[in-house]
Design a protein around this motif. Structure first.
Motif, PDB file in Angstrom:
ATOM      1  N   PHE A   1      -7.013   5.432   2.513  1.00 35.53           N
ATOM      2  CA  PHE A   1      -6.273   6.124   1.450  1.00 35.53           C
ATOM      3  C   PHE A   1      -6.286   5.309   0.146  1.00 35.53           C
ATOM      4  CE2 PHE A   1      -3.780   8.938   4.487  1.00 35.53           C
ATOM      5  CZ  PHE A   1      -4.208  10.126   3.906  1.00 35.53           C
ATOM      6  N   ILE A   2      -6.086   4.003   0.263  1.00 40.59           N
ATOM      7  CA  ILE A   2      -6.086   3.164  -0.942  1.00 40.59           C
ATOM      8  C   ILE A   2      -7.465   3.160  -1.593  1.00 40.59           C
ATOM      9  CG2 ILE A   2      -5.931   0.789  -1.787  1.00 40.59           C
ATOM     10  CD1 ILE A   2      -3.222   2.031  -1.467  1.00 40.59           C
ATOM     11  N   HIS A   3      -8.512   3.060  -0.793  1.00 37.39           N
ATOM     12  CA  HIS A   3      -9.863   3.096  -1.366  1.00 37.39           C
ATOM     13  C   HIS A   3     -10.154   4.451  -2.025  1.00 37.39           C
ATOM     14  CE1 HIS A   3     -11.174  -0.841  -0.379  1.00 37.39           C
ATOM     15  NE2 HIS A   3     -11.184  -0.665   0.936  1.00 37.39           N
ATOM     16  N   ALA A   4      -9.642   5.510  -1.429  1.00 39.53           N
ATOM     17  CA  ALA A   4      -9.812   6.834  -2.035  1.00 39.53           C
ATOM     18  C   ALA A   4      -9.103   6.902  -3.387  1.00 39.53           C
ATOM     19  CB  ALA A   4      -9.276   7.911  -1.092  1.00 39.53           C
ATOM     20  N   LYS A   5      -7.905   6.321  -3.436  1.00 40.00           N
ATOM     21  CA  LYS A   5      -7.163   6.327  -4.699  1.00 40.00           C
ATOM     22  C   LYS A   5      -7.852   5.467  -5.744  1.00 40.00           C
ATOM     23  CE  LYS A   5      -2.516   6.456  -6.560  1.00 40.00           C
ATOM     24  NZ  LYS A   5      -1.108   6.723  -6.216  1.00 40.00           N
ATOM     25  N   GLU A   6      -8.433   4.361  -5.316  1.00 35.55           N
ATOM     26  CA  GLU A   6      -9.213   3.532  -6.256  1.00 35.55           C
ATOM     27  C   GLU A   6     -10.339   4.343  -6.886  1.00 35.55           C
ATOM     28  OE1 GLU A   6      -8.808  -0.946  -4.256  1.00 35.55           O
ATOM     29  OE2 GLU A   6     -10.455   0.369  -3.679  1.00 35.55           O
TER      30      GLU A   6
ATOM     31  N   HIS B   1      14.261  -2.620  -6.945  1.00 34.29           N
ATOM     32  CA  HIS B   1      13.732  -2.037  -8.183  1.00 34.29           C
ATOM     33  C   HIS B   1      12.328  -2.535  -8.503  1.00 34.29           C
ATOM     34  CE1 HIS B   1      15.315  -5.950  -9.267  1.00 34.29           C
ATOM     35  NE2 HIS B   1      14.608  -5.912 -10.376  1.00 34.29           N
ATOM     36  N   HIS B   2      11.762  -3.370  -7.625  1.00 38.14           N
ATOM     37  CA  HIS B   2      10.480  -4.027  -7.890  1.00 38.14           C
ATOM     38  C   HIS B   2       9.308  -3.170  -7.422  1.00 38.14           C
ATOM     39  CE1 HIS B   2       7.670  -7.346  -8.383  1.00 38.14           C
ATOM     40  NE2 HIS B   2       7.272  -7.184  -7.137  1.00 38.14           N
ATOM     41  N   TYR B   3       8.276  -3.078  -8.273  1.00 39.61           N
ATOM     42  CA  TYR B   3       6.999  -2.501  -7.863  1.00 39.61           C
ATOM     43  C   TYR B   3       6.134  -3.636  -7.323  1.00 39.61           C
ATOM     44  CZ  TYR B   3       7.895   1.904 -10.378  1.00 39.61           C
ATOM     45  OH  TYR B   3       8.413   3.095 -10.806  1.00 39.61           O
ATOM     46  N   PRO B   4       5.648  -3.556  -6.082  1.00 36.55           N
ATOM     47  CA  PRO B   4       4.842  -4.651  -5.538  1.00 36.55           C
ATOM     48  C   PRO B   4       3.530  -4.816  -6.284  1.00 36.55           C
ATOM     49  CG  PRO B   4       4.816  -2.756  -4.068  1.00 36.55           C
ATOM     50  CD  PRO B   4       5.818  -2.452  -5.115  1.00 36.55           C
ATOM     51  N   SER B   5       2.867  -5.944  -6.040  1.00 36.96           N
ATOM     52  CA  SER B   5       1.685  -6.317  -6.822  1.00 36.96           C
ATOM     53  C   SER B   5       0.558  -5.289  -6.723  1.00 36.96           C
ATOM     54  CB  SER B   5       1.178  -7.690  -6.379  1.00 36.96           C
ATOM     55  OG  SER B   5       0.845  -7.686  -5.000  1.00 36.96           O
ATOM     56  N   MET B   6       0.396  -4.665  -5.563  1.00 41.17           N
ATOM     57  CA  MET B   6      -0.675  -3.683  -5.426  1.00 41.17           C
ATOM     58  C   MET B   6      -0.411  -2.462  -6.302  1.00 41.17           C
ATOM     59  SD  MET B   6      -2.420  -2.070  -1.973  1.00 41.17           S
ATOM     60  CE  MET B   6      -2.751  -3.706  -1.323  1.00 41.17           C
ATOM     61  N   HIS B   7       0.843  -2.069  -6.420  1.00 44.77           N
ATOM     62  CA  HIS B   7       1.202  -0.974  -7.323  1.00 44.77           C
ATOM     63  C   HIS B   7       0.884  -1.368  -8.767  1.00 44.77           C
ATOM     64  CE1 HIS B   7       3.682   1.681  -9.804  1.00 44.77           C
ATOM     65  NE2 HIS B   7       3.739   2.519  -8.767  1.00 44.77           N
ATOM     66  N   GLN B   8       1.218  -2.600  -9.128  1.00 42.07           N
ATOM     67  CA  GLN B   8       0.914  -3.078 -10.474  1.00 42.07           C
ATOM     68  C   GLN B   8      -0.589  -3.005 -10.740  1.00 42.07           C
ATOM     69  OE1 GLN B   8       2.843  -6.843 -11.533  1.00 42.07           O
ATOM     70  NE2 GLN B   8       4.357  -6.491  -9.921  1.00 42.07           N
ATOM     71  N   ASP B   9      -1.380  -3.447  -9.755  1.00 41.90           N
ATOM     72  CA  ASP B   9      -2.833  -3.430  -9.930  1.00 41.90           C
ATOM     73  C   ASP B   9      -3.390  -2.010  -9.985  1.00 41.90           C
ATOM     74  OD1 ASP B   9      -3.184  -6.190  -9.998  1.00 41.90           O
ATOM     75  OD2 ASP B   9      -3.326  -6.342  -7.825  1.00 41.90           O
TER      76      ASP B   9
ATOM     77  N   ALA C   1       0.826  -1.209   0.000  1.00 41.91           N
ATOM     78  CA  ALA C   1       0.000   0.000   0.000  1.00 41.91           C
ATOM     79  C   ALA C   1       0.860   1.258   0.000  1.00 41.91           C
ATOM     80  CB  ALA C   1      -0.933  -0.012   1.205  1.00 41.91           C
ATOM     81  N   THR C   2       1.947   1.236   0.753  1.00 47.88           N
ATOM     82  CA  THR C   2       2.786   2.428   0.844  1.00 47.88           C
ATOM     83  C   THR C   2       3.426   2.749  -0.507  1.00 47.88           C
ATOM     84  OG1 THR C   2       4.518   0.977   1.722  1.00 47.88           O
ATOM     85  CG2 THR C   2       3.265   2.263   3.306  1.00 47.88           C
ATOM     86  N   CYS C   3       3.946   1.735  -1.190  1.00 47.09           N
ATOM     87  CA  CYS C   3       4.545   1.977  -2.513  1.00 47.09           C
ATOM     88  C   CYS C   3       3.493   2.423  -3.519  1.00 47.09           C
ATOM     89  CB  CYS C   3       5.247   0.719  -3.018  1.00 47.09           C
ATOM     90  SG  CYS C   3       6.805   0.370  -2.171  1.00 47.09           S
ATOM     91  N   SER C   4       2.267   1.930  -3.358  1.00 50.04           N
ATOM     92  CA  SER C   4       1.183   2.347  -4.252  1.00 50.04           C
ATOM     93  C   SER C   4       0.818   3.807  -4.017  1.00 50.04           C
ATOM     94  CB  SER C   4      -0.043   1.456  -4.037  1.00 50.04           C
ATOM     95  OG  SER C   4       0.256   0.103  -4.313  1.00 50.04           O
ATOM     96  N   LEU C   5       0.755   4.196  -2.767  1.00 53.48           N
ATOM     97  CA  LEU C   5       0.415   5.583  -2.448  1.00 53.48           C
ATOM     98  C   LEU C   5       1.539   6.543  -2.830  1.00 53.48           C
ATOM     99  CD1 LEU C   5      -1.267   4.996   1.031  1.00 53.48           C
ATOM    100  CD2 LEU C   5      -2.418   5.690  -1.082  1.00 53.48           C
ATOM    101  N   LEU C   6       2.771   6.092  -2.688  1.00 56.46           N
ATOM    102  CA  LEU C   6       3.930   6.940  -3.004  1.00 56.46           C
ATOM    103  C   LEU C   6       4.327   6.848  -4.475  1.00 56.46           C
ATOM    104  CD1 LEU C   6       6.121   6.124   0.121  1.00 56.46           C
ATOM    105  CD2 LEU C   6       4.849   8.242  -0.303  1.00 56.46           C
ATOM    106  N   ASP C   7       3.729   5.886  -5.208  1.00 55.45           N
ATOM    107  CA  ASP C   7       4.125   5.607  -6.591  1.00 55.45           C
ATOM    108  C   ASP C   7       5.630   5.380  -6.661  1.00 55.45           C
ATOM    109  OD1 ASP C   7       4.108   5.166  -9.278  1.00 55.45           O
ATOM    110  OD2 ASP C   7       3.631   7.227  -9.869  1.00 55.45           O
ATOM    111  N   ALA C   8       6.091   4.424  -5.861  1.00 58.83           N
ATOM    112  CA  ALA C   8       7.525   4.186  -5.716  1.00 58.83           C
ATOM    113  C   ALA C   8       7.833   2.696  -5.751  1.00 58.83           C
ATOM    114  CB  ALA C   8       8.011   4.769  -4.387  1.00 58.83           C
ATOM    115  N   THR C   9       9.056   2.370  -6.150  1.00 56.83           N
ATOM    116  CA  THR C   9       9.538   1.002  -5.999  1.00 56.83           C
ATOM    117  C   THR C   9       9.863   0.763  -4.526  1.00 56.83           C
ATOM    118  OG1 THR C   9      11.853   1.617  -6.310  1.00 56.83           O
ATOM    119  CG2 THR C   9      10.584   1.073  -8.313  1.00 56.83           C
ATOM    120  N   LEU C  10      10.137  -0.488  -4.200  1.00 58.44           N
ATOM    121  CA  LEU C  10      10.511  -0.806  -2.819  1.00 58.44           C
ATOM    122  C   LEU C  10      11.765  -0.042  -2.406  1.00 58.44           C
ATOM    123  CD1 LEU C  10       9.963  -4.665  -2.967  1.00 58.44           C
ATOM    124  CD2 LEU C  10       8.413  -2.971  -2.016  1.00 58.44           C
TER     125      LEU C  10
END
Length: 308
Positions: free
Chosen positions: A297-302, A252-260, A194-203
């Motif tokens: 926050f994630i639901h808001a971004k969705e 350098h990996h984007y986690p699965s939630m970021h991908q989704d 969730a954090t990488c998704s909110l920050l739009d960042a890799t690990l």
């Protein structure tokens, strides 16, 4: 044994590919039309540790699958687990083993509605995979897969599946306490996805920030408190260290939630990770404000991204 992969996105396709490469009889099951058409027409294209391979693996929509399957690996998104199990009921026979390797917590509650207890296996995998586009996946790095039969008596069948996973290079391990591993992985996902998704960042990018450790510690503390209520003992310091180590190894990996969420504008599994901890905390009369806020926050971004 004949294997089916129910939910053939990035991770499901990895397992399907590696089982197929080891000579096993494998079919893929999915609902994404473009993905199905690409694999049927051109095969599954795999960037495997820098080398491109194309393999022909049969792929079906759930309503097209017939016949007998010995083992089904569930790789749907958590919120679609029940729907997929309902759709593939015709191939779940009295001796079909169903292995759940989904991210998150509490999937056995859903599985019990569709699969006999003695045929349920639960587990966790720390392999990674990336979905480049329909019929195209990116695989690199190493991982492992840990499984355990849900009720006593199924150890022998579980170990047979572990052996196949070992032979396929998926590093299968039979667990005596898979519930601990599931909670630890959920905590890793809760701190990173969730954090990488909110920050739009890799690990790696996330852990270059000054705030990463503090955020991680707040999330982990709440996971530890809720897990203890379920008789799962996560050590706070060990878990934080494990998360930091994982993030550095896969920097350098984007986690699965970021991908989704960010890359493909799809619904996330947040309610089964951070959201599950927030929900269970309420049931146990304790607080998990950080995980509750992250879930919101994630639901808001969705909603902002108009995901489907």
């Amino acid at each position: 044994m004949k294997f089916a992969i129910a939910g053939s996105g990035a991770m499901g396709s990895r397992f399907g590919f590696m089982l197929h490469q080891a000579g096993n009889d494998v079919i893929l099951i999915d609902k994404w039309d473009a993905h199905i058409q690409e694999i049927r027409q051109n095969g599954l294209t795999v960037n495997y540790n820098g080398t491109e391979k194309v393999v022909k693996i049969p792929i079906y929509r759930p309503n097209e699958v017939k016949g007998k399957v010995d083992v089904i690996f569930m790789f749907t998104k958590a919120m679609f687990l029940g729907e997929m199990l309902e759709d593939i009921q015709p191939i779940i026979k009295e001796d079909t083993q169903v292995v759940c390797l989904l991210n998150g917590i509490g999937h056995e509650t859903v599985m019990k509605k569709y699969v006999s207890l003695e045929n349920i296996l639960i587990g966790v995998t720390i392999w990674t995979a990336g979905l480049i586009g329909p019929g195209k996946i990116d695989l690199e790095g190493t991982g492992s897969t840990e499984i355990q039969n849900f009720v006593p008596g199924g150890e022998e069948k579980a170990k047979e599946i572990v052996k196949v996973l070992e032979e396929a290079g998926l590093n299968g391990v039979y667990s005596e306490n898979v519930k601990f591993s599931i909670w630890r992985k959920a905590c890793v996902n809760g701190a990173l996805n969730a954090t990488c998704s909110l920050l739009d960042a890799t690990l790696g990018e996330m852990f270059e920030t000054d705030q990463a450790i503090s955020i991680t510690e707040k999330i982990v503390k709440e996971f530890v408190d809720v897990a203890a209520k379920q008789d799962v003992q996560l050590d706070f310091n060990d878990t934080v260290e494990y998360i930091v180590k994982s993030a550095k190894e896969l920097g350098h990996h984007y986690p699965s939630m970021h991908q989704d969420l960010v890359q493909h504008h799809r619904l996330t599994e947040i309610d089964y990770i951070n959201g599950a901890v927030a929900r269970l905390a309420v049931e146990y009369g304790i607080e998990a404000p950080t995980n509750e806020l992250i879930t919101k926050f994630i639901h808001a971004k969705e909603q902002l991204l108009k995901v489907k």
